[in-house]
Design a protein around this motif. Sequence first.
Motif, short mmCIF file in Angstrom:
data_model
loop_
_atom_site.label_atom_id
_atom_site.label_comp_id
_atom_site.label_asym_id
_atom_site.label_seq_id
_atom_site.Cartn_x
_atom_site.Cartn_y
_atom_site.Cartn_z
N CYS A 121 -1.97 -3.57 -4.12
CA CYS A 121 -2.83 -3.04 -3.15
C CYS A 121 -3.97 -2.35 -3.14
O CYS A 121 -4.48 -2.49 -4.60
CB CYS A 121 -1.95 -2.67 -1.90
N CYS A 122 -4.29 -1.26 -2.54
CA CYS A 122 -5.58 -0.55 -2.87
C CYS A 122 -5.35 0.11 -4.38
O CYS A 122 -4.45 0.43 -4.65
CB CYS A 122 -5.44 0.47 -1.74
N CYS A 144 0.67 -1.20 -0.01
CA CYS A 144 0.03 0.07 -0.13
C CYS A 144 0.96 1.17 0.18
O CYS A 144 0.75 2.20 0.69
CB CYS A 144 -1.20 0.11 1.23
ZN LIG Z 1 -3.99 -1.14 0.37
#
Ligand SMILES: [Zn+2]
Length: 328
Positions: free
Chosen positions: A308-309, A241
């Motif tokens: 990730c995000c 992230c």
């Molecule tokens: Zn993330």
Amino acid sequence: MGMKKAMTLLDDLIQNAGGCAVIDGGLATQLEKHGAVFNDSLWSAVCLVKDPDLIKKVHLEYLEAGADILVSSSYQATIPGFLSKGLSAEEGELLLERSVKLAVEARDSFWDSVKSNPGHNYNRALVAASIGSYGAYLADGSEYSGHYGPDVDVDTLKDFHRRRLQILVGASPDLLAFETIPNKLEAQACVELLEEENVQILSWICFSSVDGENAPSGESFEECLQAINKSDKVNAVGINCTPPHFIEALICKFKELTDKPIVVYPNSGEVWDGRAKKWLPSNCFGDDKFESLSARWRDLGAKFIGGCCRTTPSTIRAVSKVLKESPH
Ligand SMILES: [Zn+2]
Ligand SMILES: C[S+](C)CC[C@H](N)C(=O)O
Ligand SMILES: N[C@@H](CCS)C(=O)O
């Protein structure tokens, strides 16, 4: 399964995947793409309560895209978090078990459907139980600041993580994935807990970074890795992230600081506004960039690469394609 056998499973996966295993992408992101709404302190853990079938669907989408490792939906699922919503401790524990079960069921059904197809290019995936940082539970953006305040010490953090860790270990995932750890204190707490609980499941510890050089707290990674390097309970270490443009330099730094395999699964480059609870558009990397950068990260020595995000199954399809079609 003993640690040695588990280690062989992981080494085999890395080898079968062409020298670098592919992790899935943003779980919450893809749940939101399907319409889930997380304006809640439980964030994506809301879905464990309200729509577990959607979680399984997203796991299947990542498997289909080529993920070798699924990360479970327990990032922001904690017993105190569930208690604060009026659930009982027993209900919270069942939800944590459910997060691993959903990923295992998705993995097993996907593998059953592809394993006998001649010429398929999949590996039997492993399931990593997500353990989000204390900052994730606080839901105040502190997984990107590392500022937990003067009252939080190593025992506070061990007390916070202990019960969830026990439940997740009891659900028998293949791996434990500590995610978005923002400071030295929490890294130390995670290591002490793995030792105290004599955990016999492989684990990785991943940090966030907001300046591309240090942990979010401002502490150097040299300091943050001290306890980790001394422990054989941690099998890999890295970054999640964090914007993709920081990853190359961080892999180089980690190579100097540790002998453990390196894990990287950056976000898209957008920046989380912890107060407004939304992603701010920034230097955003698309799937094509992930494709070229993944090969570079692999060549630099990363052994686990994913997203990730704000990354999605199409990101992971691009990563998987480049890593598996031009193996090291
Ligand atoms: Zn993330
Ligand atoms: C990885 S961040 C986007 C997760 C959400 C955060 N812990 C919050 O609840 O605000
Ligand atoms: N495993 C979590 C990490 C959030 S930083 C997710 O993908 O939603």
